[in-house]
Enzyme design. Structure first.
Site: not given
Ligand SMILES: [Zn+2]
Length: 674
Positions: A511, A575
Site C-alpha cells: 500500500e 508487490d
Molecule cells: Zn494494490
C-alpha cells in the site's frame, strides 16, 4: 486456552477465539508445504502445495484462498450479529441494532418479497415507459441516477485530482452490463460465447418481467446493439489508468459544444446541481454518448433502461429474478456452480448498504486493540525502510529524493475503523426489502452530491470495518487497513515477526509503495496530480517499470490468455516494492537482537517468504480467472508470489537459488526500483 484468551481480551464473541479454531498453529504450518517441489523452481507451489492439495473451492465460490478464509471467518461473525439483532423487534427505533436487524429481516422475508412480485419496481418501470421522445432522456436519466440506478454514464463527487482541498463532480463512462468492453468487441471463442449467453440472459429477465418470449428476444437484441455502441466508445482499462488523460476539467456550459446531442444543463438541473465546473473523464466517450442520445429512438432507450433497472434490482425481487441473475453472473461469468445461501447474500447486502452500522457492532466483538498497536508499529518500521531505500537509490537524483521523502513522510494511516461513523438517516422497515435497499442507494447518492462546495472530509473511509482489504488513496495520500484484514493469515498476534512481516508487512509495504507506482507517483504529498520528478529521474524510473510490464506480460495463467502487464503495472510495482521494503523492515527489527532460532527447521528469512506466499494462495475457477485477467488490475495469486520473489536477491539468498533457477531472474531483466 480458548476461554483464557477470550477472557484476557475481554471479548464476548472473540475473533481471536475464532482464529484459534481456524488457525490451529500460530504463523506458518509446515503441512502447507509441498516438498516435492523445489523452492527455486516454483516457490508458490513449494510453499502452498500442501494447502492447495487439501483445500478445494466450495460450490458457491469462484475462488478460495488466503482472502476467502478470512472473509469466511468475518462473515460468520456478521451472520451471528445479524441473526441475533434481527430476532428481536424491541430495539429502540433508530438504534444501530434496529437498523441492521430490520434491514436483514426484510431481506430474509421471502414470503413478502414473493407476494409483492414486481409491484415495488412498477413506479420505476412506469417512469421509464413515460419516455416518449429522446429529448426527455436527460430528465429520465437524472431521476434514475438520483435513485442510485445506472444507465449510460456515471456522475459522482470526489476530490479534485489537481486541487485536493476541493471536491469536484466527475462524469465517467458507463452504460454496459458486461464486465468489460472487450466482451462486446473481441472475437475469440470465449467472448463470443459469453456475448450469446448474455443476450439470452437479457431476454429471460425481460420475459420474467412480462414480455412474451418473441418480444423479449427482439428487445434483447436492441439492448445488445446499444450496449455494443457504448462499449465501442469506452476507453480501455489501460487508458483509464492514466490520471492525466482522464483529467479534463470543464465548465458545464462547454459540454453543449463538446458533447452535443444531450441536454447536460437539463440533466444537472434535474439532479439538483448547479455547479460550474466538472471533470469529463473520457471526452471521446461523452461525444459518442451525445450522438447516441439524439440518434437512438425512444423505444430502444426504454428497452435498454428497463433491462438495466431489472438487472440492478434482480436480487431485491422474487427468487426467479435473483436465480436468473446468478445463472449468468455466477455460473457463466465466474463458473460458480451454486448460489450462496440466502442468509449470506442478505448479510453481504447489509454490509454493502449499512456498512458503518454493521461495522460498529462488528468491532465491538472482533477487533482486539493490541492488533492496532502492533500493526501501527510495523507501518512505521516499513516507512523507515522505504525512506532508507529512497535515500540510497543510485538512479534517483537528490531533488526528486527530497520530494519523494516529503511525500512518504506525509502519508497518513487509517487503521481498524473510522473515528466518525456514517449515519443512515432514512427509513428502514422490517417488511420492505426493496424499499429499504432503494432508500439506502438514494441516500448514498445524495450524501455524495452534498459534498460539492464543502471542505474535504479527510476522516472518511471507503471500506466497512469488516472488509478484508487495504488501500492507498492518492488524493488523500493515506493508507487504510480495516479491522477485517488484521487477522490470520494476514496478521497473527501469536506468530513470530518473520511471518507477520512477510504477510501483513508485505501488504503494508504494497500500500505504501502505491504512492510511488506508475500512477501514484504522479500525485504529490498533498494529493495533487502534480509532477515532482526531474525529467531524467522520470526516464530512469520508466525504464525500470518497462521491465515490470515485460515480466508480467510473459505470464500465461490460461493457455492463450496472458496477464496484461500494463493493466497490472501499478499493482505489480506495489508487490515488488512492498516485498522489498517489508523484508528490509524485518531485518531492521532484528538489529541489536540475537538471530532468532529456526522454527520447524526454517530460518527467519525463510519464514518471512512463507508468510508472503500464504496470503496470495488460492484456487480459482477458470472462468473467474479469465474474467480477472481482463478486468482485475491485480495479477493472479501465483504471479503475485513468484513475480516479486523472483526479482529479489534476498529471496535467492534465503533459499540458495543460483543462476539458471526459474525463481532467479537474470540481473539484466530484473526491475530494481526501490
Ligand atoms: Zn494494490
Amino acid at each position: 486456552m480458548v476461554s483464557t484468551l477470550r477472557a484476557s481480551l475481554g471479548l464476548c464473541l472473540g475473533l481471536a477465539a475464532f482464529s484459534l479454531v481456524a488457525q490451529p498453529r500460530p504463523g506458518f504450518d509446515p503441512a502447507n508445504l509441498d516438498t516435492s517441489v523445489k523452492p527455486c523452481d516454483d516457490f508458490y507451489a513449494y510453499a502452498n502445495g500442501g494447502w492447495l492439495k487439501t483445500h478445494s473451492i466450495p460450490a458457491d465460490k469462484a475462488r478460495y484462498g488466503g482472502f476467502e478464509e478470512l472473509i469466511d471467518g468475518n462473515r460468520a461473525i456478521l451472520q451471528k450479529i445479524l441473526r441475533e439483532t434481527s430476532a428481536k423487534t424491541t430495539w429502540t427505533k433508530g438504534s444501530l441494532e434496529q437498523k441492521v436487524g430490520d434491514f436483514y429481516a426484510s431481506g430474509m422475508d421471502e414470503a413478502t418479497i414473493e407476494r409483492r412480485g414486481l409491484s415495488p419496481l412498477k413506479p420505476i418501470l412506469d417512469t421509464i415507459d413515460g419516455l416518449k421522445d429522446a429529448k426527455q432522456l436527460p430528465a429520465l436519466l437524472a431521476k434514475l441516477h438520483n435513485q442510485g440506478l445506472s444507465g449510460g454514464f456515471v456522475f459522482y463527487v470526489r476530490q479534485d485530482a489537481k486541487a485536493s482541498t476541493h471536491y469536484l463532480g466527475y462524469l465517467n463512462q458507463g452504460g454496459t452490463g458486461l464486465p468489460d468492453r472487450d466482451y462486446y468487441l473481441k472475437d475469440d471463442a470465449r467472448s463470443r460465447d459469453i456475448r450469446a449467453k448474455y443476450e439470452v440472459h437479457i431476454a429471460k429477465m425481460l420475459e420474467l418481467a412480462g414480455d412474451s418470449p418473441e418480444l423479449a428476444r427482439v428487445r434483447a437484441k436492441l439492448v445488445m446493439d446499444l450496449e455494443t455502441r457504448m462499449a465501442q466508445a469506452q476507453w480501455t482499462r489501460v487508458e483509464l489508468r492514466n490520471p492525466q488523460k482522464t483529467y479534463n476539467k470543464r465548465a458545464l456550459d462547454q459540454l453543449a459544444t463538446e458533447a452535443p446531442g444531450f441536454d447536460w444543463n437539463g440533466y444537472f438541473t434535474a439532479r439538483g446541481l448547479k455547479q460550474a465546473d466538472l471533470n469529463l473523464s473520457q471526452p471521446s466517450f461523452f461525444q459518442a454518448f451525445g450522438r447516441l442520445a439524439s440518434e437512438v429512438t425512444a423505444p430502444q432507450w426504454r428497452t435498454y433502461l428497463r433491462w438495466h433497472v431489472l438487472s440492478a434490482t434482480a436480487n431485491l425481487l422474487p427468487k426467479a429474478f435473483g436465480d436468473e441473475a446468478f445463472a449468468f453472473h455466477g455460473k457463466v461469468l465466474n463458473g460458480t456452480p451454486e448460489q450462496e445461501p440466502r442468509a449470506k447474500r442478505i448479510e453481504a447486502a447489509t454490509d454493502g448498504m449499512l456498512g458503518d452500522a454493521l461495522g460498529q457492532l462488528y468491532v465491538k466483538v472482533a477487533f482486539p486493540p493490541e492488533a492496532k498497536v502492533r500493526v501501527l508499529d510495523m507501518i512505521e518500521n516499513i516507512r523507515v525502510a522505504l525512506r532508507e531505500r529512497i535515500t540510497n537509490l543510485d538512479w534517483m537524483g537528490a531533488e526528486t529524493k527530497l520530494q519523494a521523502i516529503k511525500k512518504l513522510n506525509a502519508i497518513t494511516v487509517k487503521i481498524g475503523y473510522p473515528d466518525k461513523w456514517k449515519t443512515y438517516a432514512f427509513d428502514l422497515k422490517r417488511d420492505d426489502y426493496f424499499g429499504n435497499a432503494r432508500r439506502a442507494a438514494a441516500f448514498r447518492i445524495q450524501e455524495n452530491l452534498k459534498k460539492l462546495g464543502k471542505p474535504i472530509d479527510r476522516t472518511e473511509w471507503n471500506w466497512s470495518a469488516p472488509t478484508v482489504n487495504a488501500s492507498y488513496n492518492p488524493t488523500m495520500n493515506d493508507i487504510t487497513f480495516p479491522a477485517g484484514i488484521l487477522q490470520p493469515p494476514f496478521f497473527d498476534a501469536r506468530a513470530d515477526d518473520a511471518v507477520n512481516y512477510g504477510a501483513i508487512g508485505f501488504v503494508i509495504g504494497h500500500e505504501i509503495t502505491h504512492g510511488f507506482d506508475d500512477s501514484g507517483s504522479q500525485y504529490d504529498a498533498e494529493g495533487n496530480l502534480k509532477n515532482w520528478w526531474t525529467e531524467a529521474d522520470k526516464k530512469a524510473y520508466e525504464s525500470r517499470t518497462d521491465l515490470v510490464v515485460k515480466q508480467y506480460d510473459a505470464y500465461e495463467p490460461i493457455k492463450g490468455e496472458h496477464v496484461n502487464g500494463k493493466l497490472t503495472l501499478g499493482e505489480n510495482i506495489a508487490d515488488i516494492g512492498g516485498l522489498k521494503i517489508a523484508f528490509a523492515a524485518y531485518q531492521n527489527s532484528l538489529k541489536g537482537k540475537p538471530v532468532p532460532a529456526p522454527i520447524d527447521g526454517f530460518t527467519g528469512p525463510q519464514r518471512f517468504f512463507f508468510g508472503a506466499a500464504t496470503v496470495w494462495r488460492n484456487h480459482i475457477r477458470e472462468a473467474a480467472l479469465s474474467l480477472r485477467l481482463k478486468t482485475d488490475p491485480h495479477s493472479p495469486g501465483r504471479e503475485r508470489v513468484n513475480g516479486p520473489l523472483s526479482n529479489l536477491p534476498e529471496f535467492y539468498e534465503a533459499f540458495g537459488c543460483t543462476d539458471g533457477d526459474v525463481m532467479k531472474r537474470d540481473a539484466k531483466v530484473r526491475p530494481a526500483i526501490w
